[in-house]
Design an enzyme around this catalytic site. Structure first.
Site, mmCIF file in Angstrom:
data_model
loop_
_atom_site.group_PDB
_atom_site.id
_atom_site.type_symbol
_atom_site.label_atom_id
_atom_site.label_comp_id
_atom_site.label_asym_id
_atom_site.label_seq_id
_atom_site.Cartn_x
_atom_site.Cartn_y
_atom_site.Cartn_z
ATOM 1 C CG ASN A 136 -2.381 -4.969 26.440
ATOM 2 O OD1 ASN A 136 -1.712 -6.000 26.451
ATOM 3 N ND2 ASN A 136 -1.968 -3.842 25.865
ATOM 4 C CE LYS A 182 0.080 -2.079 28.224
ATOM 5 N NZ LYS A 182 0.467 -0.675 28.210
ATOM 6 C CG HIS A 196 -0.418 -1.466 22.376
ATOM 7 N ND1 HIS A 196 0.628 -0.742 22.898
ATOM 8 C CD2 HIS A 196 -1.414 -1.411 23.294
ATOM 9 C CE1 HIS A 196 0.275 -0.287 24.088
ATOM 10 N NE2 HIS A 196 -0.961 -0.678 24.347
ATOM 11 C CD GLU A 242 3.037 -0.533 25.727
ATOM 12 O OE1 GLU A 242 2.795 -1.747 25.801
ATOM 13 O OE2 GLU A 242 2.624 0.291 26.572
ATOM 14 C CD GLU A 299 -4.606 1.443 24.105
ATOM 15 O OE1 GLU A 299 -5.037 1.061 25.196
ATOM 16 O OE2 GLU A 299 -3.563 0.996 23.599
ATOM 17 N N GLY A 316 -0.137 4.047 30.534
ATOM 18 C CA GLY A 316 0.761 3.767 31.656
ATOM 19 C C GLY A 316 1.202 5.005 32.418
ATOM 20 C CB SER A 327 -4.231 6.149 32.562
ATOM 21 O OG SER A 327 -2.827 6.135 32.391
HETATM 22 P P1 PGA Z 1 -2.680 1.320 30.718
HETATM 23 O O1 PGA Z 1 -2.412 0.601 29.296
HETATM 24 O O2 PGA Z 1 -4.112 1.030 31.085
HETATM 25 O O3 PGA Z 1 -1.690 0.692 31.645
HETATM 26 O O4 PGA Z 1 -2.464 2.781 30.507
HETATM 27 C C1 PGA Z 1 -3.384 0.602 28.295
HETATM 28 C C2 PGA Z 1 -2.843 -0.089 27.064
HETATM 29 O O5 PGA Z 1 -1.663 0.099 26.751
HETATM 30 O O6 PGA Z 1 -3.559 -0.839 26.387
#
Ligand code: PGA
Length: 243
Positions: free
Chosen positions: A8, A10, A91, A93, A158, A164, A203
């Site tokens: 992903n 982003k 997601h 976000e 998640e 993140g 992560s």
């Molecule tokens: P990350 O993001 O691996 O940077 O923690 C995962 C995600 O948001 O899909």
């Protein structure tokens, strides 16, 4: 079950990044199914660069309607036309930045399926919800209200606090949540849910991927930050299970 390693990107990535990344991943030994989800602007470019390879391309969101007066939005048929086979939906976000609730995510999942895309529906608890002992309850409720009847896509667990942050749940907590998600999917969707992939995301890095991907009911990973570097993305894919 063969695992799916999904990147992903982003709101990262430029046109200049596509060719090198695509060349690196498309020649990688295929231990797992690979998917890259760049921003909308790079979709078509990625689809062209990966054409003929086993690496799929996906988007990070879609609108519930096929077309209309919705400035700034992109529909599922548009994504399919641009070469996407998957779309990440709900997601955390999107849920926090754009106020997307379960009903919106469900409508988007229906639109994705209607356009021939495979939705990857994200669920996960906040840190406060986990500390309150509510994590499984929250996730079950998200599944119940975000997945349309007959859902035949992918679910990504998640934990919001792991995204993140460099922090992950313990392997026992991941295993317990994935077992709870499988049970909830079977109760909600019937026996066909035994075949659905449940990804872990939050992560995932080259140094923790092996222990996470070895857990029962973990059908792959949704990788954010570590998917931006082909080397890290491939290191994660290299420890995936062939199934
Ligand atoms: P990350 O993001 O691996 O940077 O923690 C995962 C995600 O948001 O899909």
């Amino acid at each position: 079950m063969r695992q799916l390693i999904a990147g992903n990107w982003k709101m990262f990535g430029k046109l200049a990044d596509v060719t090198a990344f695509a060349n690196a991943v498309k020649t990688a030994p295929a231990g797992a199914d690979l998917l890259i989800c760049p921003p909308f602007t790079l979709l078509e470019r990625f689809a062209a660069a990966l054409q003929g390879s086993a690496v799929a391309v996906g988007a990070q969101d879609c609108h519930p309607l096929p077309q209309g007066a919705h400035t700034g939005d992109i529909s599922a048929p548009m994504l399919a036309e641009a070469g996407a086979a998957y779309v990440i939906l709900g997601h955390s976000e999107r849920r926090s930045d754009h106020g997307e609730n379960n009903a919106v995510v469900r409508a988007k999942a229906e639109a994705a399926i209607a356009a021939g895309l495979t939705p990857i529906v994200c669920v996960g608890e906040t840190e406060a919800e986990r500390e309150a002992g509510e994590a499984e309850h929250v996730v079950r409720s998200q599944l119940l209200h975000s997945l349309p009847p007959g859902f035949a896509g992918v679910v990504a667990y998640e934990p919001v606090w792991a995204i993140g942050s460099g922090r992950t749940p313990t392997v026992d907590d991941v295993a317990a949540m994935h077992a709870a998600i499988r049970a909830a999917l079977l109760a909600q969707l019937g026996p066909a849910a035994a075949e659905l992939r449940i990804l872990y995301g939050g992560s995932v890095k080259p140094d923790n991927a092996a222990s996470l991907l070895a857990l029962p009911e973990v059908g792959g990973a949704l990788v954010g930050g570590a998917s931006l570097k082909a080397e890290d993305f491939l290191a994660i894919a290299s420890v995936a299970q062939r199934g």
